[in-house]
Design a protein around this motif. Structure first.
Motif, PDB file in Angstrom:
ATOM      1  N   LYS A  60      26.630  42.253  -5.392  1.00 44.22           N
ATOM      2  CA  LYS A  60      25.331  41.764  -4.454  1.00 44.22           C
ATOM      3  C   LYS A  60      25.733  40.614  -3.637  1.00 44.22           C
ATOM      4  CE  LYS A  60      22.180  43.071  -8.221  1.00 44.22           C
ATOM      5  NZ  LYS A  60      21.263  42.403  -9.262  1.00 44.22           N
ATOM      6  N   GLU A 253      23.623  35.353  -2.199  1.00 46.61           N
ATOM      7  CA  GLU A 253      23.372  36.588  -3.032  1.00 46.61           C
ATOM      8  C   GLU A 253      22.319  37.428  -2.600  1.00 46.61           C
ATOM      9  OE1 GLU A 253      22.418  35.503  -7.191  1.00 46.61           O
ATOM     10  OE2 GLU A 253      22.150  37.461  -7.529  1.00 46.61           O
ATOM     11  N   THR A 255      19.807  41.335  -2.865  1.00 44.93           N
ATOM     12  CA  THR A 255      19.044  42.046  -3.886  1.00 44.93           C
ATOM     13  C   THR A 255      19.745  43.207  -4.310  1.00 44.93           C
ATOM     14  OG1 THR A 255      17.805  43.234  -2.155  1.00 44.93           O
ATOM     15  CG2 THR A 255      16.551  41.476  -3.205  1.00 44.93           C
ATOM     16  N   SER A 256      20.775  43.817  -3.470  1.00 47.93           N
ATOM     17  CA  SER A 256      21.514  44.954  -4.193  1.00 47.93           C
ATOM     18  C   SER A 256      22.793  45.023  -3.354  1.00 47.93           C
ATOM     19  CB  SER A 256      20.821  46.300  -3.972  1.00 47.93           C
ATOM     20  OG  SER A 256      20.603  46.626  -2.735  1.00 47.93           O
ATOM     21  N   ALA A 257      23.767  45.988  -3.790  1.00 56.18           N
ATOM     22  CA  ALA A 257      25.005  46.048  -3.132  1.00 56.18           C
ATOM     23  C   ALA A 257      24.893  46.804  -1.771  1.00 56.18           C
ATOM     24  CB  ALA A 257      25.740  47.108  -4.058  1.00 56.18           C
TER      25      ALA A 257
END
Lengths: 425, 227
Positions: A60, A253, A255-257
């Motif tokens: 992430k 960072e 929330t998702s890949a």
């Protein structure tokens, strides 16, 4: 003539010339050996880097720097933000608070933390020697192997993770002994006047001791503290200097890949250089692929050499067996079958050479694997991984190459005039 | 019945042209034994090659069972040879490194005889030439006479209609040669198989039903032997 009978006769002819067959096969075997090993090293290498990257990075996460200026001839224009930190090593622009605020506002961004990497003076303990140390930020997403202690979630602000080497150096009796004890880190305030240098001692409690692992290369030499502790150290060292508030790299960072990929695209559009975990993996894998390509090239060269070996051997075989070929044709064997006989002999040579080469490669690779892993100190990870598919592809490929090499001699045999061949004088 | 009609063949061209066969005509009845005689270079071997489809003449016809084999394509000639003809050579041409079984098996494999039917045929053929006890021996361990008997076994294993023998006793002494001759003529008589022997051995020729003398590519004389 049935293919089965031709195949058996081809095998029998080869058995009758054992030494020659074996030597010709060995030439192919060298190629098979090299190709099999390079394929196996490629598979193993990629699997290893995959693990390393997964263990050391967070899918992430992005690491962001400013784009280097477009390459231009002559002196670069002054922008007022050029790096004064690392001089010649790093001449790009640095990230400042404005950049960080801008990135934080993007969709899908959870947090932006600059990599502080505070340059401390030394680490020590009461009644012990002083040691130089590198301080890095601890990240919960990175896999660590602990010799003693452990960390749940993030580190607290006054906690530190030592490496096994520092445990010995700082005079602890064992890794377990170090847990809960304190160490002192001393840092200089860079803005203090040379005539009245100022420094401060920061005290940390040892929370864990990381041991060497094949995967966690990032943690092998650095002492790890939490991001907020790193900021405290950094602020003390750099406050009041020109480089304060400027960072080379920041971790973003998301929330998702998949969001990481989108943020990367946006950042690239905004003039930043962003790398995801997948990018890092891609760079390392490119390197592995190039190495593997070179090895495969050597293997292909060996195979090419053996092709001439097969052609030569088969030509000699045709010459030696002129009478046999003549007899078979006189008895009504068709040209196609005579050709097949010699092509199948070549196929047997390829099969034998391929099996010998891959077999030796598997044996040697299996023996060498633990030795390599031990030498590179990567634990019980295998760098040479054989897959049945790769082995099958190598053997089948070499059989095809051998048959192709057998085409010319086979044609010569098929064209042979039986009357000429059977002339006794 | 084999009919040889107006066969001519020339080697070379222009001034170097050499007429090896010149208008050869004769007929061989089924089951006959025929000796083709002549000095070396007279064309007798070429005649045998032409009759077996190994060589092509410039003109003429070879009619076997009503079919002109010179008009067959290569595939059919090969099939014809593998199923209806067989050969015995002066130098045996047995495969030295193979055992007797595999040597005799070759014509059956070429003729696509099913593997299950091969064994009994091979054993019968080896028994006929008195080599059954050598079935596992390699051909190179046999004596000259045994090698030629092995070649006879290989020639008869697939029950041919026509057996060509090119100087079959040329490399053998008179005793072993005599044995091979007996085998050939016995087989010829018992199975009504046409036997065509190319030779310059007068004694061997005298055992045949018919003698064809070739001289300079032409038929010098044809003699039917009265028995």
């Amino acid at each position: 003539m049935k293919l089965r009978d031709v195949t058996i006769r081809a095998g029998r002819s080869l058995k009758q010339a054992k030494a020659r067959t074996l030597l010709t096969s060995l030439a192919i075997g060298v190629g098979a050996f090299t190709i099999t090993l390079s394929l196996a090293a490629g598979v193993g290498g990629r699997a290893y880097t995959d693990e390393i990257v997964n263990a050391n990075t967070n899918v992430k996460e992005l690491s962001v720097t400013k784009s280097p200026p477009k390459s231009q001839q002559g002196p670069q224009k002054y922008t007022g933000n050029a790096s004064g930190v690392s001089g010649g090593l790093f001449s790009g622009e640095l990230l400042d608070q404005a950049d960080i605020d801008k990135i934080l506002k993007l969709d899908g961004v959870v947090s932006v933390s600059p990599n502080y990497n505070p340059q401390v003076k030394y680490v020590t303990r009461s009644d012990q020697d002083k040691y130089v140390a590198t301080i890095s930020t601890f990240s919960p997403s990175v896999t660590l192997k602990f010799a003693a202690g452990s960390v749940n979630g993030d580190l607290a602000s006054n906690e530190i993770i030592l490496t096994e080497e520092y445990v010995k150096a700082l005079g602890f009796s064992s890794s377990q002994d170090a847990i809960g004890k304190t160490v002192n880190i001393v840092a200089d305030k860079l803005s203090s006047p040379v005539t009245a240098p100022e420094n401060n001692t920061f005290v940390y409690t040892v929370k864990g001791v990381s041991s060497k692992s094949g995967l966690a290369f990032r943690a092998q030499s650095s002492l790890l503290i939490s991001n907020s502790s790193a900021k405290t150290l950094y602020d003390y060292i750099n406050l009041g200097t020109r480089s304060y508030g400027n960072y080379i790299v920041a971790s973003v960072e998301t929330t998702s890949a998949s969001q990481a990929q989108k943020v990367k695209d946006t950042l690239t559009g905004m003039g930043y250089l962003a790398q995801t975990a997948a990018d890092v993996l891609g760079v390392i894998n490119t390197f592995i692929n190039v190495l593997q390509g070179v090895l495969l090239g050597f293997g292909a060269l060996a195979v090419l050499t053996s092709v001439f070996g097969i052609i030569n051997t088969q030509y000699i075989s045709v010459l030696e067996r002129t009478q046999q070929i003549g007899l078979m044709k006189a008895l009504g064997m068709r040209r196609r079958d005579v050709g097949r006989l010699f092509k199948l002999e070549a196929a047997w040579i390829g099969l034998l050479g391929g099996s010998i080469g891959t077999g030796l490669a598997v044996i040697l690779g299996t023996i060498a694997n633990p030795i390599i892993s031990k030498a590179l100190d990567i634990g019980n990870i295998s760098l040479i991984v054989f897959t049945p598919m790769n082995i099958a592809v190598v053997i089948v490929g070499l059989v095809i190459v051998s048959v192709s090499s057998g085409i010319l001699p086979a044609r010569k045999a098929a064209k042979l005039n039986p009357i000429e061949a059977l002339r006794t004088e | 019945m084999i009919e040889v009609k107006k066969i001519s063949k020339t080697y070379g061209k222009g001034d170097n042209a050499f007429r090896v066969l010149d208008n050869i005509n004769f007929t061989v009845p089924d089951g006959a034994s025929v000796a083709i005689l002549g000095k070396s270079g007279s064309g007798k071997s070429t005649l045998m090659h032409v009759m077996s489809g190994l060589d092509k003449p410039d003109s003429g016809e070879i009619i076997i069972d009503g079919k002109n084999i010179l008009q067959l394509n290569q595939k059919d000639i090969d099939k014809f040879r593998s199923t209806k003809m067989s050969f015995i050579f002066q130098s045996f041409f047995v495969q030295a490194k193979e055992n007797c079984y595999d040597n005799v098996s070759l014509p059956l494999e070429i003729a696509d005889v099913a593997p299950s039917r091969r064994k009994s045929k091979i054993e019968t053929a080896l028994k006929a030439v008195d080599l059954l006890d050598k079935i596992k021996s390699r051909a190179k361990d046999l004596s000259g006479g045994q090698k030629q008997r092995l070649a006879v076994a290989r020639a008869i294993v697939n029950s041919p209609q026509v057996l060509f023998a090119d100087e079959p006793t040329g490399n053998l002494d008179s005793v072993t040669g005599g044995k091979v001759e007996d085998l050939l003529f016995d087989y010829n008589k018992k199975n009504n198989v046409t036997l065509i022997v190319v030779t310059h051995d007068a004694e061997l020729a005298d055992r045949c039903d018919m003698q064809i003398h070739i001289k300079d590519g032409k038929i010098d004389s044809i003699r039917e032997m009265k028995k």
